[in-house]
Design a protein around this motif. Structure first.
Motif, PDB file in Angstrom:
ATOM      1  N   ARG A  92      93.362  78.172  60.370  1.00  0.00           N
ATOM      2  CA  ARG A  92      93.162  79.381  59.553  1.00  0.00           C
ATOM      3  C   ARG A  92      93.247  79.059  58.064  1.00  0.00           C
ATOM      4  O   ARG A  92      92.489  79.602  57.260  1.00  0.00           O
ATOM      5  N   GLU A  93      94.173  78.177  57.705  1.00  0.00           N
ATOM      6  CA  GLU A  93      94.280  77.765  56.298  1.00  0.00           C
ATOM      7  C   GLU A  93      93.009  77.055  55.849  1.00  0.00           C
ATOM      8  O   GLU A  93      92.461  77.348  54.782  1.00  0.00           O
TER       9      GLU A  93
ATOM     10  N   SER B 266      90.047  77.347  56.936  1.00  0.00           N
ATOM     11  CA  SER B 266      88.863  78.213  56.924  1.00  0.00           C
ATOM     12  C   SER B 266      88.626  78.856  55.560  1.00  0.00           C
ATOM     13  O   SER B 266      87.515  79.306  55.276  1.00  0.00           O
ATOM     14  N   TYR B 267      89.648  78.891  54.704  1.00  0.00           N
ATOM     15  CA  TYR B 267      89.511  79.491  53.368  1.00  0.00           C
ATOM     16  C   TYR B 267      89.059  78.484  52.314  1.00  0.00           C
ATOM     17  O   TYR B 267      88.779  78.858  51.177  1.00  0.00           O
ATOM     18  N   TRP B 268      89.007  77.202  52.668  1.00  0.00           N
ATOM     19  CA  TRP B 268      88.611  76.196  51.690  1.00  0.00           C
ATOM     20  C   TRP B 268      87.107  76.248  51.444  1.00  0.00           C
ATOM     21  O   TRP B 268      86.323  76.605  52.318  1.00  0.00           O
ATOM     22  N   ASP B 269      86.706  75.866  50.254  1.00  0.00           N
ATOM     23  CA  ASP B 269      85.301  75.870  49.871  1.00  0.00           C
ATOM     24  C   ASP B 269      84.688  74.485  50.051  1.00  0.00           C
ATOM     25  O   ASP B 269      85.395  73.469  50.058  1.00  0.00           O
TER      26      ASP B 269
ATOM     27  N   CYS C 137      89.106  75.142  63.805  1.00  0.00           N
ATOM     28  CA  CYS C 137      88.214  75.125  62.646  1.00  0.00           C
ATOM     29  C   CYS C 137      87.485  73.787  62.593  1.00  0.00           C
ATOM     30  O   CYS C 137      88.106  72.722  62.638  1.00  0.00           O
TER      31      CYS C 137
END
Length: 201
Positions: free
Chosen positions: A155-156, A158-161, A129
């Motif tokens: 992967r974790e 990738s969900y952050w804004d 990422c």
């Protein structure tokens, strides 16, 4: 402890790979730049650009050390000359002294994601990422620092804004790539922080 010490810390130990050359002058001080080679455990070498005040370099000129320890901050600036990388990454030295022992490459940053994370998969099937971190500096300035994280952390992340504040630890690495310029392949070097640990704050 000042803000930059707490949110932007770099410590390197390596071998000076080039003689210092004039970089710029400002606020009555003169700055020089040189390349530091830092070995990885794998045997590969990262070549990292260091910027240091003339006074710091003068203190080590006479001893010609085999290895140097650099303590400072990871910095970025936009190159508007049209030559070389658009985003230039360097380590700004606050301390510079002779040392010995194993090579060290340690970066600690706390900052804010300023672009959406980009999750991709390597040809070997590993998640990676790409993150762009804005780290505040004094006087309202910020450094924009490209970072990469791997595996489950990728992967974790990738969900952050955009706007998420994170704290991370890793190392600064140099990476060669080929870019077509005017139809001709030209070798370029990119710099990024390879993250070993990262968490949302």
């Amino acid at each position: 402890m000042d803000e930059n010490t707490s949110n932007n810390f770099a410590q390197l130990t390596g071998v000076m790979a080039s003689a210092p050359v004039f970089s710029h002058a400002g606020r009555g001080e003169t700055f020089y730049t040189f390349a530091l080679e830092v070995a990885r455990l794998s045997g590969a070498t990262d070549t990292i650009n260091i910027i240091a005040r003339k006074q710091l370099l003068s203190a080590i000129d006479a001893c010609e050390p085999e290895k140097l320890c650099v303590v400072g901050e990871l910095r970025s600036f936009n190159n508007k000359s049209g030559e070389g990388a658009k985003l230039v990454i360097t380590v700004f030295a606050k301390e510079l002294y002779p040392c010995s022992g194993e090579d060290v490459n340690l970066i600690r940053l706390t900052g804010t994601l300023c672009k959406p994370p980009n999750l991709r998969v390597t040809p070997m099937g590993r998640d990676i990422c790409d993150l762009m971190l804005a780290v505040n500096r004094k006087y309202g300035r910020s450094d924009y620092l490209p970072c990469i994280t791997w595996g489950l952390k990728a992967r974790e992340a990738s969900y952050w804004d955009t706007g998420t504040t994170v704290s991370l630890e890793g190392r600064i690495q140099s990476r060669s790539y080929i870019k077509l310029i005017g139809g001709e392949p030209v070798e370029k070097t990119a710099f990024e922080v390879s993250v070993t640990d990262i968490e949302e704050i």
